[in-house]
Design a protein around this motif. Structure first.
Motif, short mmCIF file in Angstrom:
data_model
loop_
_atom_site.label_atom_id
_atom_site.label_comp_id
_atom_site.label_asym_id
_atom_site.label_seq_id
_atom_site.Cartn_x
_atom_site.Cartn_y
_atom_site.Cartn_z
N SER A 35 0.88 -1.20 -0.02
CA SER A 35 0.02 -0.07 0.01
C SER A 35 0.72 1.41 -0.04
O SER A 35 0.37 2.21 -0.79
N LEU A 36 1.84 1.23 0.74
CA LEU A 36 2.90 2.43 0.85
C LEU A 36 3.22 2.69 -0.69
O LEU A 36 3.43 3.86 -0.89
N GLY A 37 3.67 1.60 -1.51
CA GLY A 37 4.45 1.77 -2.64
C GLY A 37 3.48 2.31 -3.61
O GLY A 37 3.65 3.15 -4.60
N LEU A 38 2.16 1.80 -3.57
CA LEU A 38 0.96 2.20 -4.40
C LEU A 38 0.55 3.53 -3.90
O LEU A 38 0.46 4.49 -5.20
N TYR A 39 0.64 3.94 -2.91
CA TYR A 39 0.24 5.50 -2.57
C TYR A 39 1.50 6.30 -3.00
O TYR A 39 1.08 7.49 -3.71
N THR A 40 2.68 6.04 -2.88
CA THR A 40 3.64 6.74 -3.33
C THR A 40 3.53 6.84 -4.83
O THR A 40 3.96 8.14 -5.42
N GLY A 41 3.57 5.94 -5.67
CA GLY A 41 3.43 5.92 -7.05
C GLY A 41 2.33 6.86 -7.56
O GLY A 41 2.22 7.57 -8.70
N MET A 42 1.11 6.73 -6.55
CA MET A 42 -0.24 7.38 -7.06
C MET A 42 0.01 9.07 -6.97
O MET A 42 -0.22 9.61 -8.19
N TYR A 43 0.96 9.49 -6.25
CA TYR A 43 1.13 10.95 -6.38
C TYR A 43 2.34 11.16 -7.17
O TYR A 43 2.26 12.43 -7.80
N LEU A 44 3.55 10.48 -7.02
CA LEU A 44 4.70 10.51 -7.94
C LEU A 44 4.24 10.62 -9.51
O LEU A 44 4.83 11.43 -10.08
N PHE A 45 3.39 9.74 -9.88
CA PHE A 45 3.02 9.43 -11.27
C PHE A 45 1.84 10.38 -11.75
O PHE A 45 1.34 10.14 -12.67
N ARG A 46 1.20 10.79 -10.49
CA ARG A 46 -0.33 11.56 -10.82
C ARG A 46 -1.19 10.45 -11.46
O ARG A 46 -1.68 10.88 -12.38
N HIS A 47 -1.51 9.55 -10.64
CA HIS A 47 -2.08 8.26 -11.51
C HIS A 47 -3.12 7.92 -10.45
O HIS A 47 -2.55 7.72 -9.21
N LYS A 48 -4.31 7.99 -10.68
CA LYS A 48 -5.71 7.45 -9.80
C LYS A 48 -5.81 8.38 -8.70
O LYS A 48 -6.43 8.24 -7.58
N THR A 49 -5.39 9.58 -8.67
CA THR A 49 -5.68 10.77 -7.81
C THR A 49 -7.05 11.50 -7.91
O THR A 49 -7.26 12.15 -7.07
N ARG A 50 -7.81 11.13 -8.87
CA ARG A 50 -9.18 11.47 -8.80
C ARG A 50 -10.01 10.51 -8.52
O ARG A 50 -11.30 10.77 -8.30
N LYS A 51 -9.62 9.19 -8.22
CA LYS A 51 -10.32 8.20 -7.71
C LYS A 51 -10.59 8.25 -6.21
O LYS A 51 -9.71 7.87 -5.53
N GLN A 52 -11.79 8.54 -5.74
CA GLN A 52 -11.66 8.61 -4.08
C GLN A 52 -11.42 7.30 -3.41
O GLN A 52 -10.81 7.44 -2.16
N LEU A 53 -11.79 6.42 -4.09
CA LEU A 53 -11.57 4.94 -3.46
C LEU A 53 -10.02 4.66 -3.16
O LEU A 53 -9.47 4.37 -2.01
N PHE A 54 -9.17 5.29 -3.90
CA PHE A 54 -7.77 5.31 -3.92
C PHE A 54 -7.23 6.44 -2.93
O PHE A 54 -6.48 6.03 -2.12
N VAL A 55 -7.76 7.37 -3.33
CA VAL A 55 -7.39 8.64 -2.40
C VAL A 55 -7.54 8.55 -0.91
O VAL A 55 -6.56 8.81 -0.13
N ILE A 56 -8.66 7.98 -0.59
CA ILE A 56 -8.87 7.69 0.85
C ILE A 56 -8.66 6.29 1.29
O ILE A 56 -8.13 6.12 2.43
#
Length: 85
Positions: A44-65
Motif C-alpha cells: 500500500s505504501l508503494g502504491l500510494y507513493t506511485g499514485m502521487y509521484l506519477f499523478r495516477h488514480k488521484t481522482r479516484k476517491q477509493l484510492f485517495v481515501i
C-alpha cells in the motif's frame, strides 16, 4: 520481513508507473482489483507513493481515501505484532 516490505512496495510503485504509462498509450491496463490485491499484501505504501509521484488514480476517491486508511491499518497491525514478539 524488511526485505518483503521493501520488495512488495517496490512492486506497488512499479505497478503504478506501468499502469500510468499504459493509460497514456491507451494500452491494456492493470485491473484495479490487482492493484488493491497488491496493497492488501503489504504494497500500500508503494502504491500510494506511485499514485502521487506519477499523478495516477488521484481522482479516484477509493484510492485517495482507501490507500491511506489501508496504510494506517497495516501499520497498527504491524506494531501490534511487533509488540507481541
Amino acid at each position: 520481513m524488511w526485505i518483503y516490505f521493501i520488495l512488495v512496495n517496490s512492486v506497488g510503485l512499479i505497478a503504478m508507473a506501468i499502469d500510468k504509462a499504459h493509460a497514456k498509450k491507451q494500452a491494456r491496463r492493470i485491473p484495479e482489483k490487482k492493484l488493491w490485491g497488491l496493497g492488501f499484501i503489504g504494497g500500500s505504501l508503494g502504491l500510494y507513493t506511485g499514485m502521487y509521484l506519477f499523478r495516477h488514480k488521484t481522482r479516484k476517491q477509493l484510492f485517495v481515501i482507501g490507500l491511506p486508511v489501508l496504510i494506517i491499518v497495516q501499520t497498527v497491525i504491524g506494531l501490534f505484532i511487533y509488540r507481541l514478539l
